[in-house]
Design a protein around this motif. Structure first.
Motif, PDB file in Angstrom:
ATOM      1  N   GLY A 230       0.804  -1.215   0.000  1.00 18.72           N
ATOM      2  CA  GLY A 230       0.000   0.000   0.000  1.00 18.72           C
ATOM      3  C   GLY A 230       0.838   1.266   0.000  1.00 18.72           C
ATOM      4  O   GLY A 230       1.923   1.320   0.590  1.00 18.72           O
ATOM      5  N   LYS A 231       0.323   2.296  -0.671  1.00 17.51           N
ATOM      6  CA  LYS A 231       1.000   3.590  -0.717  1.00 17.51           C
ATOM      7  C   LYS A 231       0.071   4.742  -0.342  1.00 17.51           C
ATOM      8  O   LYS A 231       0.519   5.749   0.205  1.00 17.51           O
ATOM      9  CB  LYS A 231       1.563   3.841  -2.123  1.00 17.51           C
ATOM     10  N   GLY A 232      -1.216   4.620  -0.660  1.00 20.79           N
ATOM     11  CA  GLY A 232      -2.149   5.716  -0.420  1.00 20.79           C
ATOM     12  C   GLY A 232      -3.494   5.203   0.048  1.00 20.79           C
ATOM     13  O   GLY A 232      -3.829   4.024  -0.131  1.00 20.79           O
ATOM     14  N   LEU A 233      -4.279   6.101   0.654  1.00 24.45           N
ATOM     15  CA  LEU A 233      -5.588   5.724   1.180  1.00 24.45           C
ATOM     16  C   LEU A 233      -6.551   6.891   1.040  1.00 24.45           C
ATOM     17  O   LEU A 233      -6.222   8.022   1.399  1.00 24.45           O
ATOM     18  CB  LEU A 233      -5.462   5.333   2.655  1.00 24.45           C
ATOM     19  N   ILE A 234      -7.740   6.598   0.511  1.00 27.07           N
ATOM     20  CA  ILE A 234      -8.818   7.584   0.426  1.00 27.07           C
ATOM     21  C   ILE A 234      -9.914   7.158   1.394  1.00 27.07           C
ATOM     22  O   ILE A 234     -10.383   6.024   1.349  1.00 27.07           O
ATOM     23  CB  ILE A 234      -9.383   7.680  -1.003  1.00 27.07           C
ATOM     24  N   VAL A 235     -10.310   8.071   2.272  1.00 27.48           N
ATOM     25  CA  VAL A 235     -11.393   7.815   3.220  1.00 27.48           C
ATOM     26  C   VAL A 235     -12.614   8.587   2.753  1.00 27.48           C
ATOM     27  O   VAL A 235     -12.536   9.798   2.513  1.00 27.48           O
ATOM     28  CB  VAL A 235     -11.016   8.240   4.652  1.00 27.48           C
TER      29      VAL A 235
ATOM     30  N   ASN B  14     -22.532   9.714  -0.984  1.00 31.10           N
ATOM     31  CA  ASN B  14     -22.196  11.129  -1.112  1.00 31.10           C
ATOM     32  C   ASN B  14     -22.268  11.922   0.191  1.00 31.10           C
ATOM     33  O   ASN B  14     -22.505  13.130   0.186  1.00 31.10           O
ATOM     34  CB  ASN B  14     -23.089  11.802  -2.160  1.00 31.10           C
ATOM     35  N   THR B  15     -22.084  11.259   1.321  1.00 31.62           N
ATOM     36  CA  THR B  15     -21.988  11.937   2.616  1.00 31.62           C
ATOM     37  C   THR B  15     -20.809  11.343   3.363  1.00 31.62           C
ATOM     38  O   THR B  15     -20.639  10.120   3.362  1.00 31.62           O
ATOM     39  CB  THR B  15     -23.274  11.750   3.448  1.00 31.62           C
ATOM     40  N   PHE B  16     -20.010  12.181   4.012  1.00 37.45           N
ATOM     41  CA  PHE B  16     -18.837  11.650   4.715  1.00 37.45           C
ATOM     42  C   PHE B  16     -19.277  10.935   5.995  1.00 37.45           C
ATOM     43  O   PHE B  16     -19.337   9.717   6.026  1.00 37.45           O
ATOM     44  CB  PHE B  16     -17.836  12.766   5.025  1.00 37.45           C
TER      45      PHE B  16
ATOM     46  N   ALA C 227      -8.821  12.511   3.134  1.00 35.77           N
ATOM     47  CA  ALA C 227     -10.256  12.441   3.388  1.00 35.77           C
ATOM     48  C   ALA C 227     -10.979  13.100   2.223  1.00 35.77           C
ATOM     49  O   ALA C 227     -10.679  14.244   1.877  1.00 35.77           O
ATOM     50  CB  ALA C 227     -10.604  13.149   4.690  1.00 35.77           C
ATOM     51  N   LEU C 228     -11.900  12.372   1.629  1.00 38.12           N
ATOM     52  CA  LEU C 228     -12.731  12.911   0.554  1.00 38.12           C
ATOM     53  C   LEU C 228     -14.063  13.323   1.186  1.00 38.12           C
ATOM     54  O   LEU C 228     -14.912  12.485   1.480  1.00 38.12           O
ATOM     55  CB  LEU C 228     -12.940  11.858  -0.535  1.00 38.12           C
ATOM     56  N   VAL C 229     -14.219  14.631   1.436  1.00 35.87           N
ATOM     57  CA  VAL C 229     -15.384  15.134   2.151  1.00 35.87           C
ATOM     58  C   VAL C 229     -16.482  15.483   1.159  1.00 35.87           C
ATOM     59  O   VAL C 229     -16.383  16.457   0.413  1.00 35.87           O
ATOM     60  CB  VAL C 229     -15.032  16.362   3.009  1.00 35.87           C
TER      61      VAL C 229
ATOM     62  N   ALA D 206      -7.511  13.159  11.067  1.00 34.42           N
ATOM     63  CA  ALA D 206      -6.538  12.074  11.197  1.00 34.42           C
ATOM     64  C   ALA D 206      -5.883  11.744   9.867  1.00 34.42           C
ATOM     65  O   ALA D 206      -4.914  10.977   9.827  1.00 34.42           O
ATOM     66  CB  ALA D 206      -7.206  10.823  11.774  1.00 34.42           C
ATOM     67  N   CYS D 207      -6.408  12.296   8.775  1.00 35.68           N
ATOM     68  CA  CYS D 207      -5.827  12.079   7.448  1.00 35.68           C
ATOM     69  C   CYS D 207      -4.733  13.109   7.190  1.00 35.68           C
ATOM     70  O   CYS D 207      -4.735  14.208   7.746  1.00 35.68           O
ATOM     71  CB  CYS D 207      -6.907  12.192   6.371  1.00 35.68           C
ATOM     72  N   ASP D 208      -3.810  12.764   6.303  1.00 31.87           N
ATOM     73  CA  ASP D 208      -2.737  13.685   5.945  1.00 31.87           C
ATOM     74  C   ASP D 208      -3.269  14.893   5.184  1.00 31.87           C
ATOM     75  O   ASP D 208      -2.767  16.005   5.350  1.00 31.87           O
ATOM     76  CB  ASP D 208      -1.685  12.963   5.085  1.00 31.87           C
ATOM     77  N   PHE D 209      -4.256  14.671   4.346  1.00 29.07           N
ATOM     78  CA  PHE D 209      -4.835  15.729   3.524  1.00 29.07           C
ATOM     79  C   PHE D 209      -6.350  15.621   3.543  1.00 29.07           C
ATOM     80  O   PHE D 209      -6.912  14.564   3.850  1.00 29.07           O
ATOM     81  CB  PHE D 209      -4.343  15.630   2.075  1.00 29.07           C
TER      82      PHE D 209
END
Length: 301
Positions: free
Chosen positions: A93-98, A103-105, A146-148, A162-165
């Motif tokens: 693993g290299k990346g993670l999208i939360v 369509n709601t976080f 984090a994809l908000v 808690a996410c980097d971006f």
């Protein structure tokens, strides 16, 4: 003599590196009994936390409880820890999208669990459980974003920190509503928010319980970019493309860089330098390094 000192120093550095992944801030010495908390959380069974690991090295972590705007049930809190443990062992693993489903976080904690865990002792135990989980999440050797979409409210807003971006879609909103619930952030959100936007801005955001749309969040530095689309599928595609710029290259290099940054953030200077040195030893002379040196050598001729 020198060899002995180096060996001792390396052991010290590796010991200091341990908290970066796999260990938690709280244990029984702090009065935290994880199994007791887990038994209580298992009573609240709605929703799930789903993990998809792609061949590209990107993981997609989805908070899935759309009937309650992806609020965290007890089982979801337990599953989040399970997924974190799984990601700690994902060496490719290299990346993670939360993200959140539909369509709601996330709207934070499931109120049914909050009402049932109503004593101060329950609140502190849940606080320690989620702080442990999100601290381990933050220390993952993956570049996380984090994809908000829609709302990220209360505990959902804390998870984004808690996410980097953080990326937001048009029309989305982040809001720390804890004050209106007669609480303060309890999942580590205050500490991480201060690191992201500074203490003065954090105090305004928390005491004002402001509704942070994408423009406001971008202006104060809470989010890194506002995506073009609000469509669930398209925004996920945009998030993948945005993340790709940071995870180009071999997993061992990306993961070492993330570990190095994590140690620099959390450890004292001397300890962080020792950690950086030990990490150099894992990549110097490795396949990626040798290939890059050979490639540069050819291009300079």
């Amino acid at each position: 003599m020198a060899a002995g000192l180096l060996k001792t120093s390396s052991l010290s550095a590796r010991t200091k590196l341990l908290p970066q992944m796999g260990l938690s801030p709280y244990n029984t010495s702090h009065g935290f009994f994880e199994e007791e908390v887990k038994k209580k959380l298992q009573q609240f069974t709605d929703g799930s936390v789903d993990l998809q690991k792609e061949d590209s090295g990107i993981g997609i972590l989805t908070l899935n409880n759309p009937r309650k705007m992806n609020a965290f049930s007890g089982v979801m809190m337990l599953q989040l820890l399970e997924k974190v443990v799984e990601l700690e062992n994902w060496t490719e693993g290299k990346g993670l999208i939360v993200r959140g489903a539909n369509n709601t976080f996330s709207s934070g904690s499931d109120l049914n669990a909050v009402k049932a865990l109503g004593t101060p002792e329950d609140g502190v135990a849940l606080c320690m459980f989620m702080q442990n989980t999100l601290t381990r999440f933050m220390r993952l050797p993956l570049i996380s974003v984090a994809l908000v979409q829609g709302w990220a409210v209360g505990g959902g807003a804390e998870v984004t920190t808690a996410c980097d971006f953080r990326l937001m879609t048009p029309g989305s909103e982040i809001r720390f509503i804890h004050k209106e619930m007669g609480l303060i952030p309890s999942w580590g959100g205050t500490t991480r928010l201060i690191e992201i936007i500074g203490s003065r801005q954090a105090l305004k955001v928390l005491t004002g319980a402001f509704k942070l749309d994408s423009e406001k969040a971008l202006n104060i530095g809470l989010v890194d970019e506002v995506l073009q689309s609000s469509d669930e599928t398209q925004s996920l595609k945009e998030a993948r493309e945005w993340l790709q710029q940071f995870i180009k290259g071999p997993p061992e290099i990306i993961r070492a860089l993330k570990k190095s940054v994590s140690s620099g953030r959390e450890l004292r200077l001397e300890e962080a330098l020792l950690t950086e040195r030990d990490l150099v030893g894992t990549v110097w002379g490795g396949p990626a390094n040798l290939e890059a040196v050979a490639r540069k050598g050819k291009s300079s001729k």
